[in-house]
Design a protein around this motif. Structure first.
Motif, mmCIF file in Angstrom:
data_model
loop_
_atom_site.group_PDB
_atom_site.id
_atom_site.type_symbol
_atom_site.label_atom_id
_atom_site.label_comp_id
_atom_site.label_asym_id
_atom_site.label_seq_id
_atom_site.Cartn_x
_atom_site.Cartn_y
_atom_site.Cartn_z
ATOM 1 N N LYS B 64 13.847 -19.889 11.049
ATOM 2 C CA LYS B 64 14.010 -19.456 9.651
ATOM 3 C C LYS B 64 12.994 -18.369 9.309
ATOM 4 O O LYS B 64 13.311 -17.359 8.683
ATOM 5 C CB LYS B 64 13.762 -20.649 8.708
ATOM 6 N N MET B 65 11.747 -18.638 9.746
ATOM 7 C CA MET B 65 10.670 -17.687 9.473
ATOM 8 C C MET B 65 10.980 -16.350 10.128
ATOM 9 O O MET B 65 10.817 -15.294 9.540
ATOM 10 C CB MET B 65 9.352 -18.276 9.976
ATOM 11 N N ALA B 75 9.057 -7.872 4.781
ATOM 12 C CA ALA B 75 7.964 -7.244 5.539
ATOM 13 C C ALA B 75 7.190 -6.260 4.667
ATOM 14 O O ALA B 75 5.965 -6.183 4.733
ATOM 15 C CB ALA B 75 8.517 -6.553 6.779
ATOM 16 N N GLN B 76 7.931 -5.535 3.835
ATOM 17 C CA GLN B 76 7.261 -4.546 2.984
ATOM 18 C C GLN B 76 6.356 -5.196 1.942
ATOM 19 O O GLN B 76 5.452 -4.555 1.427
ATOM 20 C CB GLN B 76 8.306 -3.675 2.278
ATOM 21 N N ARG B 77 6.657 -6.452 1.629
ATOM 22 C CA ARG B 77 5.845 -7.127 0.598
ATOM 23 C C ARG B 77 4.893 -8.139 1.225
ATOM 24 O O ARG B 77 4.279 -8.929 0.526
ATOM 25 C CB ARG B 77 6.767 -7.832 -0.402
ATOM 26 N N ALA B 78 4.781 -8.111 2.551
ATOM 27 C CA ALA B 78 4.027 -9.159 3.231
ATOM 28 C C ALA B 78 2.521 -8.921 3.267
ATOM 29 O O ALA B 78 1.756 -9.842 3.523
ATOM 30 C CB ALA B 78 4.555 -9.334 4.657
ATOM 31 N N ILE B 193 5.384 -10.651 13.267
ATOM 32 C CA ILE B 193 6.796 -10.263 13.174
ATOM 33 C C ILE B 193 6.992 -9.260 12.032
ATOM 34 O O ILE B 193 7.712 -8.275 12.176
ATOM 35 C CB ILE B 193 7.699 -11.507 12.996
ATOM 36 N N CYS B 194 6.304 -9.508 10.901
ATOM 37 C CA CYS B 194 6.416 -8.580 9.764
ATOM 38 C C CYS B 194 5.921 -7.183 10.163
ATOM 39 O O CYS B 194 6.534 -6.168 9.826
ATOM 40 C CB CYS B 194 5.604 -9.073 8.574
ATOM 41 N N ARG B 195 4.796 -7.152 10.872
ATOM 42 C CA ARG B 195 4.260 -5.866 11.316
ATOM 43 C C ARG B 195 5.244 -5.161 12.246
ATOM 44 O O ARG B 195 5.440 -3.949 12.148
ATOM 45 C CB ARG B 195 2.932 -6.064 12.050
ATOM 46 N N GLU B 196 5.843 -5.949 13.118
ATOM 47 C CA GLU B 196 6.815 -5.375 14.052
ATOM 48 C C GLU B 196 8.014 -4.816 13.270
ATOM 49 O O GLU B 196 8.510 -3.737 13.571
ATOM 50 C CB GLU B 196 7.251 -6.457 15.064
ATOM 51 N N THR B 197 8.420 -5.548 12.230
ATOM 52 C CA THR B 197 9.531 -5.084 11.401
ATOM 53 C C THR B 197 9.195 -3.741 10.760
ATOM 54 O O THR B 197 10.017 -2.820 10.752
ATOM 55 C CB THR B 197 9.838 -6.122 10.302
ATOM 56 N N LEU B 198 7.971 -3.646 10.244
ATOM 57 C CA LEU B 198 7.544 -2.396 9.625
ATOM 58 C C LEU B 198 7.445 -1.287 10.672
ATOM 59 O O LEU B 198 7.751 -0.129 10.416
ATOM 60 C CB LEU B 198 6.183 -2.570 8.951
ATOM 61 N N ARG B 199 6.996 -1.684 11.867
ATOM 62 C CA ARG B 199 6.787 -0.718 12.939
ATOM 63 C C ARG B 199 8.126 -0.111 13.378
ATOM 64 O O ARG B 199 8.253 1.100 13.512
ATOM 65 C CB ARG B 199 6.120 -1.411 14.129
ATOM 66 N N ILE B 243 2.579 4.213 10.928
ATOM 67 C CA ILE B 243 3.572 4.247 9.849
ATOM 68 C C ILE B 243 3.588 2.899 9.132
ATOM 69 O O ILE B 243 3.640 2.822 7.902
ATOM 70 C CB ILE B 243 4.991 4.543 10.409
ATOM 71 N N ALA B 244 3.509 1.811 9.923
ATOM 72 C CA ALA B 244 3.515 0.471 9.334
ATOM 73 C C ALA B 244 2.326 0.308 8.397
ATOM 74 O O ALA B 244 2.453 -0.227 7.284
ATOM 75 C CB ALA B 244 3.482 -0.582 10.431
#
Lengths: 299, 280
Positions: B64-65, B75-78, B193-199, B243-244
């Motif tokens: 889920k996470m 991710a942008q708000r993480a 994972i959030c960082r990877e999403t932003l990346r 960029i992230a």
């Protein structure tokens, strides 16, 4: 007493006039601001106002200032090994009558060695070659309109033309760690911020940001010199504290109340409730968990 | 808290905190509050029973996470970034904390205003997070003065402004207590994972994303040179990680967590040895 000062600007004043505060309604100086805030308190500030310190004994700092800057307290060398002989005592009294600070030959030699160390320092030496000593600045705080004053040890420029305020400090240890502690203990960052605000407020910097350098020289041989600049964030904290001191000064004057420790001007006297220092609490918590409750509860 | 005379203007706010099941004994207790207090007791008992009967499936929680954290919207708000000593410090936000609590499951969390004291201009607040399954609970009780940050703020009197101020001060405590009951590995994994999403971004080529970042900041008056100074390398060398980081900074600027001046401090030239030793 010279003319009262009612206009912002740079003035050439003798020590007594400057420290006697020539602004009619009163002005706040950097050392005053530092006396108003913890670890000092307004009562101390008030006392110092009413009882200016007359330095009877000689002060390395003053002599070194005189030797390096060419201005400041005048002194007279007494050719003796100690103050114990009557001859030396008489010479000292005579010097004080002339408004000069008496000092022993050995102390004078030490002060000369200190001044030479500054002059021969590859950074500090050139710094004191051109410039003006002991300029007095008077201006009004842009936030509160109260009068502020500052007496700059040395006002000069960098080779790029940037205005540079230099302050000479004598100390026991001039290593970076010791200086950081002195900055925090004696509020040198407040001095830095106030002086630069004065320079900017009077437009002496011609639109370019001015800079502040401290020259620390050790009192003991070999009189190591350390030239330092405070980080802008440190200056920022100094400015925060200056604002706090200004507000305290205004409140004390409004209420004509100069409280001691832990009380605000105009507020009633109360008993201060104190806890252990935070680091000690942490230490005890780590060791014992929580404080023991009163004995009555467990009885 | 001692009992006070009934004319006191103190009043209790509605609360869903499980620790204060017994009704407070001060001030006037409204009927709705009394009902709510009884309901809360029953609800808490039921929640604990259910939590223990239906324990979390860690694999499902991770899945889920992972699904949430790969969403650009989350991710942008993480991450937030705040100014500290002329540098920006970043950390995971309360929004991420709430989302992770939801994914992990069987966690009750929130902020309650226990007492609002208009006489003294302050609210007593509690932020809590409770893992009902493991019975790990963390609560922080704190006092929020009805003032804005900054020593010289006037006392706030408007009810809505006080509520808003309380909420903004409490968010930090809420964040802290939620992260304290979540397993550290779970939080770390989510941040990665959030960082990877932003990346990875929206799948555009790196050069296009660099240009997009420069354009977005330019609209806010931040020059490409300022960005390069912050990233500490020229645009051509920026990586997806850079960029992230800029993405995080952009969100923080938008949320006013950090000001433009703090994020991009004006060039304060330090005095160099050459400045004072070379003759003019």
């Amino acid at each position: 007493m010279t003319e009262p000062i009612t206009e912002a600007g740079v003035y050439e004043l003798d020590d007594a006039t400057y420290h006697g505060d020539p602004v009619p309604g009163g002005s706040l100086s950097s050392s005053g601001a530092r006396l108003l805030l913890p670890p000092n308190c307004p009562a101390l500030y008030r006392h110092r106002q009413e009882n200016p310190i007359v330095k009877a004994t000689f002060d390395f700092g003053h002599v070194a200032h005189r030797l390096v800057l060419g201005k400041g307290t005048e002194f007279k060398v007494v050719d003796a090994d100690s103050w114990r002989t009557n001859k030396a005592k008489e010479a000292a009294a005579e010097a004080r009558e002339q408004g000069k600070t008496p000092l022993l030959t050995k102390d004078f030699e030490q002060a000369v060695a200190m001044a030479n160390a500054v002059r021969n320092d590859p950074l500090a030496g050139p710094l004191f070659r051109h410039g003006e000593a002991e300029q007095s600045l008077f201006w009004q705080d842009h936030r509160t309109d109260i009068w502020l004053r500052a007496r700059l040890d040395w006002l000069t420029r960098t080779t790029k033309g940037q205005v540079l305020v230099v302050d000479l400090k004598t100390c026991e240890h001039a290593d970076n760690e010791a200086i950081r502690k002195s900055v925090s203990d004696y509020g040198y960052h407040q001095q830095d911020a106030l002086y630069l605000d004065g320079v900017t407020s009077l437009g002496l910097n011609e639109g370019k940001p001015p800079a502040f350098l401290f020259v620390f020289v050790e009192k003991k041989p070999p009189h190591i010199v350390n030239v330092v600049e405070l980080h802008p964030a440190t200056r920022g904290w100094g400015r925060t504290l200056n604002d706090e001191a200004i507000d305290t000064w205004i409140a004390c004057r409004e209420h004509n109340d100069w409280p001691g420790y832990g009380r605000e001007p105009g507020k009633p006297h109360d008993i201060n409730m104190l806890e252990l220092p935070v680091w000690k609490q942490r230490q005890l918590e780590d060791e014992f968990g929580s404080p023991t409750a009163t004995y009555l509860e467990s009885a | 808290m001692t009992a006070v005379e009934p004319t006191s203007r103190r009043n209790t706010a509605s609360t869903n905190t499980p620790v204060r099941a017994a009704a407070p004994d001060f001030g006037r207790l409204g009927q709705a509050t009394a009902v709510e207090a009884s309901r809360a007791i029953a609800q808490v008992q039921m929640a604990v029973t259910i939590a223990q009967q239906v324990p979390r499936d860690e694999e499902r929680a991770i899945a889920k996470m992972r699904r949430s954290c790969t969403r650009m919207e989350l991710a942008q708000r993480a991450f937030y970034s705040l100014p500290r000593n002329n540098k920006a410090v970043t950390g995971p936000t309360v929004q991420l904390a709430r989302e992770l609590a939801r994914c992990w499951g069987n966690i009750d969390y929130g902020v309650a205003e226990m007492v609002r004291d208009d006489d003294h201009g302050q609210s007593e607040m509690q932020a809590f997070a409770w893992d009902m399954e493991d019975n790990a609970r963390n609560a922080e009780t704190f006092i929020v003065p009805h003032k804005r940050a900054g020593a010289r703020s006037p006392l706030l009197t408007d009810v809505a402004t006080i509520a808003e101020n309380n909420a903004s001060v409490s968010a930090r405590r809420e964040r802290k207590v939620i992260y304290s009951v979540l397993p550290a590995w779970f939080t770390t994994m989510a941040q990665d994972i959030c960082r990877e999403t932003l990346r990875v971004g929206n799948g555009q080529e790196l050069a296009a994303r660099v240009q997009e970042a420069v354009d977005i900041f330019a609209r806010g008056g931040v020059t490409a040179e300022q960005l390069e100074k912050r990233v500490e390398k020229p645009r051509a060398d920026w990586t997806a990680d850079d960029i992230a980081e800029l993405e995080i900074l952009f969100t923080s600027l938008k949320n006013k967590e950090i000001t433009k001046e703090e994020a991009f401090p004006a060039e304060q030239e330090r005095v160099t040895a050459a400045d004072i030793t070379n003759p003019a």
